[in-house]
Design a protein around this motif. Structure first.
Motif, PDB file in Angstrom:
ATOM      1  N   ARG A 358       0.836  -1.204   0.000  1.00  0.00           N
ATOM      2  CA  ARG A 358       0.000   0.000   0.000  1.00  0.00           C
ATOM      3  C   ARG A 358       0.871   1.255   0.000  1.00  0.00           C
ATOM      4  NH1 ARG A 358      -5.333   2.010   1.387  1.00  0.00           N
ATOM      5  NH2 ARG A 358      -5.051   4.270   1.389  1.00  0.00           N
ATOM      6  N   ALA A 359       1.962   1.249   0.779  1.00  0.00           N
ATOM      7  CA  ALA A 359       2.855   2.411   0.834  1.00  0.00           C
ATOM      8  C   ALA A 359       3.519   2.645  -0.521  1.00  0.00           C
ATOM      9  CB  ALA A 359       3.913   2.203   1.914  1.00  0.00           C
ATOM     10  N   THR A 360       3.952   1.565  -1.176  1.00  0.00           N
ATOM     11  CA  THR A 360       4.551   1.693  -2.508  1.00  0.00           C
ATOM     12  C   THR A 360       3.533   2.247  -3.504  1.00  0.00           C
ATOM     13  OG1 THR A 360       6.030  -0.189  -2.094  1.00  0.00           O
ATOM     14  CG2 THR A 360       5.670   0.436  -4.392  1.00  0.00           C
ATOM     15  N   THR A 361       2.310   1.762  -3.436  1.00  0.00           N
ATOM     16  CA  THR A 361       1.258   2.224  -4.346  1.00  0.00           C
ATOM     17  C   THR A 361       0.947   3.695  -4.126  1.00  0.00           C
ATOM     18  OG1 THR A 361       0.299  -0.017  -4.256  1.00  0.00           O
ATOM     19  CG2 THR A 361      -1.073   1.742  -5.170  1.00  0.00           C
ATOM     20  N   GLU A 362       0.943   4.147  -2.883  1.00  0.00           N
ATOM     21  CA  GLU A 362       0.688   5.560  -2.592  1.00  0.00           C
ATOM     22  C   GLU A 362       1.764   6.463  -3.207  1.00  0.00           C
ATOM     23  OE1 GLU A 362       0.417   5.737   1.620  1.00  0.00           O
ATOM     24  OE2 GLU A 362      -1.707   5.145   1.682  1.00  0.00           O
ATOM     25  N   ARG A 363       3.019   6.019  -3.155  1.00  0.00           N
ATOM     26  CA  ARG A 363       4.103   6.810  -3.765  1.00  0.00           C
ATOM     27  C   ARG A 363       3.939   6.851  -5.286  1.00  0.00           C
ATOM     28  NH1 ARG A 363       7.007   4.241   0.484  1.00  0.00           N
ATOM     29  NH2 ARG A 363       7.674   2.524  -0.871  1.00  0.00           N
ATOM     30  N   PHE A 364       3.589   5.734  -5.873  1.00  0.00           N
ATOM     31  CA  PHE A 364       3.341   5.692  -7.308  1.00  0.00           C
ATOM     32  C   PHE A 364       2.187   6.632  -7.682  1.00  0.00           C
ATOM     33  CE2 PHE A 364       5.166   1.419  -9.007  1.00  0.00           C
ATOM     34  CZ  PHE A 364       6.360   1.657  -8.347  1.00  0.00           C
ATOM     35  N   PHE A 365       1.180   6.683  -6.834  1.00  0.00           N
ATOM     36  CA  PHE A 365      -0.014   7.489  -7.114  1.00  0.00           C
ATOM     37  C   PHE A 365       0.338   8.969  -7.216  1.00  0.00           C
ATOM     38  CE2 PHE A 365      -4.099   9.440  -6.685  1.00  0.00           C
ATOM     39  CZ  PHE A 365      -5.031   8.503  -7.096  1.00  0.00           C
ATOM     40  N   ILE A 366       1.125   9.463  -6.274  1.00  0.00           N
ATOM     41  CA  ILE A 366       1.526  10.876  -6.297  1.00  0.00           C
ATOM     42  C   ILE A 366       2.322  11.181  -7.561  1.00  0.00           C
ATOM     43  CG2 ILE A 366       2.924  12.631  -5.168  1.00  0.00           C
ATOM     44  CD1 ILE A 366       0.303  12.035  -3.754  1.00  0.00           C
ATOM     45  N   LEU A 367       3.226  10.294  -7.929  1.00  0.00           N
ATOM     46  CA  LEU A 367       4.037  10.508  -9.130  1.00  0.00           C
ATOM     47  C   LEU A 367       3.183  10.513 -10.388  1.00  0.00           C
ATOM     48  CD1 LEU A 367       7.097   8.224  -8.259  1.00  0.00           C
ATOM     49  CD2 LEU A 367       7.114  10.718  -8.470  1.00  0.00           C
ATOM     50  N   PHE A 368       2.188   9.648 -10.450  1.00  0.00           N
ATOM     51  CA  PHE A 368       1.376   9.583 -11.660  1.00  0.00           C
ATOM     52  C   PHE A 368       0.505  10.835 -11.844  1.00  0.00           C
ATOM     53  CE2 PHE A 368      -2.954   8.368 -10.253  1.00  0.00           C
ATOM     54  CZ  PHE A 368      -3.706   8.728 -11.367  1.00  0.00           C
ATOM     55  N   THR A 369       0.119  11.492 -10.742  1.00  0.00           N
ATOM     56  CA  THR A 369      -0.650  12.730 -10.887  1.00  0.00           C
ATOM     57  C   THR A 369       0.197  13.827 -11.518  1.00  0.00           C
ATOM     58  OG1 THR A 369      -0.099  13.411  -8.617  1.00  0.00           O
ATOM     59  CG2 THR A 369      -2.150  12.193  -8.936  1.00  0.00           C
ATOM     60  N   ILE A 370       1.491  13.844 -11.210  1.00  0.00           N
ATOM     61  CA  ILE A 370       2.400  14.802 -11.840  1.00  0.00           C
ATOM     62  C   ILE A 370       2.558  14.462 -13.321  1.00  0.00           C
ATOM     63  CG2 ILE A 370       4.771  15.691 -11.852  1.00  0.00           C
ATOM     64  CD1 ILE A 370       4.874  15.022  -8.840  1.00  0.00           C
ATOM     65  N   MET A 371       2.654  13.184 -13.608  1.00  0.00           N
ATOM     66  CA  MET A 371       2.824  12.734 -14.991  1.00  0.00           C
ATOM     67  C   MET A 371       1.634  13.099 -15.872  1.00  0.00           C
ATOM     68  SD  MET A 371       4.433   8.924 -14.414  1.00  0.00           S
ATOM     69  CE  MET A 371       5.984   8.665 -13.535  1.00  0.00           C
ATOM     70  N   ILE A 372       0.439  13.153 -15.288  1.00  0.00           N
ATOM     71  CA  ILE A 372      -0.755  13.485 -16.065  1.00  0.00           C
ATOM     72  C   ILE A 372      -0.592  14.826 -16.773  1.00  0.00           C
ATOM     73  CG2 ILE A 372      -3.179  14.187 -15.868  1.00  0.00           C
ATOM     74  CD1 ILE A 372      -3.540  12.042 -13.760  1.00  0.00           C
ATOM     75  N   VAL A 373      -0.112  15.818 -16.035  1.00  0.00           N
ATOM     76  CA  VAL A 373       0.047  17.160 -16.595  1.00  0.00           C
ATOM     77  C   VAL A 373       1.101  17.153 -17.711  1.00  0.00           C
ATOM     78  CG1 VAL A 373       0.614  19.561 -16.103  1.00  0.00           C
ATOM     79  CG2 VAL A 373      -0.639  18.193 -14.409  1.00  0.00           C
ATOM     80  N   ILE A 374       2.215  16.487 -17.459  1.00  0.00           N
ATOM     81  CA  ILE A 374       3.286  16.449 -18.457  1.00  0.00           C
ATOM     82  C   ILE A 374       2.838  15.704 -19.709  1.00  0.00           C
ATOM     83  CG2 ILE A 374       5.635  15.609 -18.900  1.00  0.00           C
ATOM     84  CD1 ILE A 374       6.208  15.998 -15.922  1.00  0.00           C
TER      85      ILE A 374
END
Length: 459
Positions: A358-374
């Motif tokens: 779950r902790a690994t998935t949460e870190r991935f989640f934050i990164l993917f929100t940044i990727m959406i904009v890019i």
């Protein structure tokens, strides 16, 4: 330029874009939600099921993207034929798209059914994950036929500015998928609980029913796309095939190279441990769902810009390219903020995840929100602008260089030489998108993509 920009805004270009984009986006959301529903429901059983369906889904994704690449070539022609009011050419292009995608889907379904364990084994060393993933992939390989038919007809409907028709039947398909998932995964209403096999059969059956109802509607209403045998026969003439292949093969090759690269990223992270594989399996369908609106806008802009190019309105098409790019970036920021706000409720749906995963998935989640904009910029410029003008060779070369020459080697080195964490590996996936932004902006500004594909000399 400024005057044309003002004129386009006054004439309601953005409103036309939104009206066309929303049904496409909704359809993309429905398509993405199939995988999300499967993973959420299997996420109630075990982490191994989540990991297995994630790998199998990526393999199916490679072929699905290839088929979308072929249909994109057909869409270039259908959009411009419709804009030029050449209805016979429109029908033939749609018919040829159906034939080619069906051939590809049949070949890949046979390959998946025969080599499922080897394919799943590329991304993991876990015997349990390989067995579960192979079972899912073997069953769902049949659904590729439904994807081929549905996606081919969908591009014709979009070119006619009728995306809502295929969206309606997609809604029926997803509702049926949810019902069948509950029945076949967990054994509701007296049915045996089949686990991951139940999810596979639910996906396959709902897809076949969906496309069956779509074609039934087209022929029952004598729709323009209720193509007769004579249309398919006339479409299979060498001049038409040659023109179609000139557009579709480079796009399909581009799609294959890109989607295979995505699978490679998935495999690299998966080989570092099951935690990263599970986190990717959870994030991927959520990401696809989040990107649906941006893809819908880019697909709609490809049709509108293609219509302008087919009507020899090149300046209007150029201005529209920049309008839609700015609009998509704005939408991506709003989506990213929304995803951050609903992160906890979404991840709470996956109750089988242990604390570390779950902790690994949460870190991935934050990164993917940044990727959406890019990612919103290359999604728009490549899928919505450059391909509308048939600038497919540039898109292909750029994707290969950005991904296979720059992106993948960097992730490989980070994983195997530098021993970076899973979060760093996932974050490095954005490198290729940054490269694409620079190349795509330059290409659109150069106007070399502005072509009328309905003219023989342009294909």
């Amino acid at each position: 330029m400024k005057q044309l920009l003002a004129d386009q805004l006054r004439q309601g270009f953005l409103w036309k874009l939104i009206i066309m984009a929303l049904p496409i986006a909704f359809q993309m959301m429905l398509f993405s939600s199939r995988s999300l529903v499967d993973i959420v429901m299997l996420g109630q059983l075990s982490e191994m099921d989540v990991a297995a369906i994630g790998i199998a889904g990526k393999a199916l994704f490679v072929v699905t993207i290839m088929m979308f690449g072929i249909t994109s070539g057909g869409a270039l022609l259908t959009a411009q034929y419709w804009g030029a009011k050449n209805f016979e050419g429109f029908k033939q292009s749609t018919g040829l798209t159906i034939i080619v995608t069906l051939v590809l889907a049949s070949l890949m379904a046979i390959a998946f059914a025969g080599m499922s364990e080897s394919i799943i084994g590329l991304a993991t060393q876990s015997d349990a994950v390989i067995a579960l993933g192979a079972e899912y992939l073997t069953i769902t390989s049949i659904s590729l036929l439904a994807v081929a038919l549905g996606s081919s007809v969908a591009v014709g409907l979009r070119s006619m500015h009728q995306p809502g028709v295929s969206t309606f039947f997609s809604l029926i398909g997803i509702v049926l998928n949810i019902v069948l998932n509950g029945v076949l995964i967990f054994g509701y209403w007296g049915f045996p609980a089949m686990g991951i096999a139940g999810a596979a059969w639910a996906t396959t059956i709902s897809g076949l029913v969906e496309v069956g109802l779509l074609f039934g509607y087209l022929y029952a209403t004598k729709h323009t796309l209720s193509l007769s045998f004579s249309v398919f026969k006339s479409a299979c003439q060498w001049p038409q095939i040659k023109r179609f292949l000139r557009l579709s093969l480079p796009i399909a090759s581009n799609a294959l190279a890109w989607s295979a690269g995505i699978f490679t990223y998935h495999a690299i992270i998966g080989q570092q441990g099951v935690d990263g594989l599970i986190a990717l399996s959870v994030i991927t369908p959520i990401e696809s769902l989040a990107l649906a609106l941006l893809i819908g806008i880019s697909s709609a802009s490809a049709v509108l810009i293609g219509n302008q190019l087919g009507a020899n309105q090149s300046e209007e098409a150029y201005v529209q390219a920049w309008i839609v790019t700015g609009f998509n970036v704005l939408c991506s920021v709003c989506i990213a903020i929304l995803m951050i706000l609903i992160q906890d409720p979404i991840l709470s749906l996956f109750s089988a995840l242990d604390e570390e995963t779950r902790a690994t998935t949460e870190r991935f989640f934050i990164l993917f929100t940044i990727m959406i904009v890019i990612r919103s910029i290359p999604i728009t410029l490549i899928n919505g602008v450059l391909r509308a003008g048939g600038d497919i060779k540039f898109c292909f070369y750029q994707d290969v260089i950005a991904q296979w020459v720059i992106g993948i080697p960097i992730v490989m080195m980070a994983a195997w030489w530098w021993d970076c964490s899973l979060s760093v590996l996932f974050g490095l996936l954005i490198v290729e998108e940054i490269v694409k932004i620079g190349g795509s902006v330059w290409r659109v500004y150069s106007r070399r993509w502005v072509n009328n594909l309905t003219l023989t000399s342009c294909v």
